[in-house]
Design an enzyme around this catalytic site. Sequence first.
Site, PDB file in Angstrom:
ATOM      1  CG  HIS A 178       2.488  -7.992  -8.741  1.00  0.00           C
ATOM      2  ND1 HIS A 178       1.827  -6.545  -7.822  1.00  0.00           N
ATOM      3  CD2 HIS A 178       1.524  -8.519  -8.483  1.00  0.00           C
ATOM      4  CE1 HIS A 178       1.535  -6.816  -6.559  1.00  0.00           C
ATOM      5  NE2 HIS A 178       0.757  -7.994  -6.885  1.00  0.00           N
ATOM      6  CD  GLU A 282      -0.791  -6.126  -9.349  1.00  0.00           C
ATOM      7  OE1 GLU A 282      -1.405  -7.855 -10.045  1.00  0.00           O
ATOM      8  OE2 GLU A 282      -1.326  -6.214  -8.189  1.00  0.00           O
TER       9      GLU A 282
HETATM   10  C1  BG6 Z   1      -2.510  -8.623  -6.436  1.00  0.00           C
HETATM   11  C2  BG6 Z   1      -3.311  -9.556  -5.844  1.00  0.00           C
HETATM   12  O1  BG6 Z   1      -1.621  -8.613  -8.173  1.00  0.00           O
HETATM   13  O2  BG6 Z   1      -0.972  -8.487  -5.417  1.00  0.00           O
HETATM   14  C3  BG6 Z   1      -3.733  -9.493  -4.136  1.00  0.00           C
HETATM   15  O3  BG6 Z   1      -4.907  -8.631  -6.888  1.00  0.00           O
HETATM   16  C4  BG6 Z   1      -2.430  -9.189  -3.715  1.00  0.00           C
HETATM   17  O4  BG6 Z   1      -4.770  -9.790  -4.383  1.00  0.00           O
HETATM   18  C5  BG6 Z   1      -1.510  -9.140  -4.400  1.00  0.00           C
HETATM   19  O5  BG6 Z   1      -2.616  -9.477  -2.245  1.00  0.00           O
HETATM   20  C6  BG6 Z   1      -0.235  -9.292  -3.309  1.00  0.00           C
HETATM   21  O6  BG6 Z   1       0.752 -10.728  -3.490  1.00  0.00           O
HETATM   22  P1  BG6 Z   1       1.299 -11.201  -2.764  1.00  0.00           P
HETATM   23  O7  BG6 Z   1       1.415 -12.657  -2.776  1.00  0.00           O
HETATM   24  O8  BG6 Z   1       2.541 -10.480  -3.412  1.00  0.00           O
HETATM   25  O9  BG6 Z   1       1.255 -10.752  -1.132  1.00  0.00           O
END
Ligand code: BG6
Length: 325
Positions: A178, A282
């Site tokens: 991510h 990502e």
């Molecule tokens: C992304 C998702 O990968 O991560 C989004 O596609 C999400 O939907 C974002 O809001 C952040 O997620 P988190 O759990 O780290 O707040």
Amino acid sequence: MSSEKEKTTAPSSSPSPSVDLCKSINGLDKVLLRESRGSSAEVYLYGGHVTSWKSDHGEELLFLSSKAIFKPPKAIRGGIPICFPQFGGLGTLDQHGFARNRFWNIDDDPPPFPTNTLSKAFVDLILKPSEEDMKSWPHSFEYRLRIALGPGGDLMLTSRIRNTNSDGKPFSFTFAYHTYFSVSDISEVRVEGLETLDYLDNLQNKERFTEQGDALTFESEVDKIYLSTPTKIAIIDHEKKRTFVVRKDGLPDAVVWNPWDKKAKAMADFGDDEYKHMLCVEAAAIEKPITLKPGEEWKGRLELSAVPSSYCSGQLDPQRVLQGS
Ligand code: BG6
């Protein structure tokens, strides 16, 4: 973080002079990787999470929120969280699975890597499920993560996930690196390599659409899962005159996310205006979950490089960046 008093000790696992283990925010263990030409990276054992990647000029290349919370069980906001064994809400586990909020260990004796890395600045981490994890995801696995800096300052992450179930059962998972890239101004950024592809729009019940022919630009919230993407994607930051090149292997999908202003305000660990300075691209395996039989191993590799670019001087031909020439 620089104001934090850091206690440095020799790492137990890696004798390399370019690798150090220290105590960081809230006493969390952090590994510092340094390449001889000056590039560096920081990795928290909490989450197996890269929080910093700097060029050999000392310039930070990843976004880390000024409001990031370094306190389990909250995942760190920014850097490169690992989404495993579930991407997003695509299953019964908490959002993005549990790997990003578990304590990983340094892997003292990783099985050999088939490809020889020139890097001396690397660390091997390992995650195995706890009894508690097995209650929500009843599978035994060994997840080995190597984080390495190449001699030219490239950041390389290799995940090797093995099914160690003794009950003969296969398991399936979805996955993402991510990555939060640091950008000067989101409205000046283009992403090349995803045009004309199909995507699932997380903002429209994961409905499937086809991207138009132009490079992606950003003027509002985006949360899309691009499917069957090429192995190279370029993120071109006009203002910084810098291009990130994402190379990936074993990871067919690519998520593009920016929360924009409203969602930014709703996140406690994210500054109201920080969305202007980040973009998540990502490398992922989502649409077709990975299935492993007992004894089988999956490998997913991410390689990030930052190269100077300039449309003004005409030095950059994005097509050439994508083709790697
Ligand atoms: C992304 C998702 O990968 O991560 C989004 O596609 C999400 O939907 C974002 O809001 C952040 O997620 P988190 O759990 O780290 O707040």
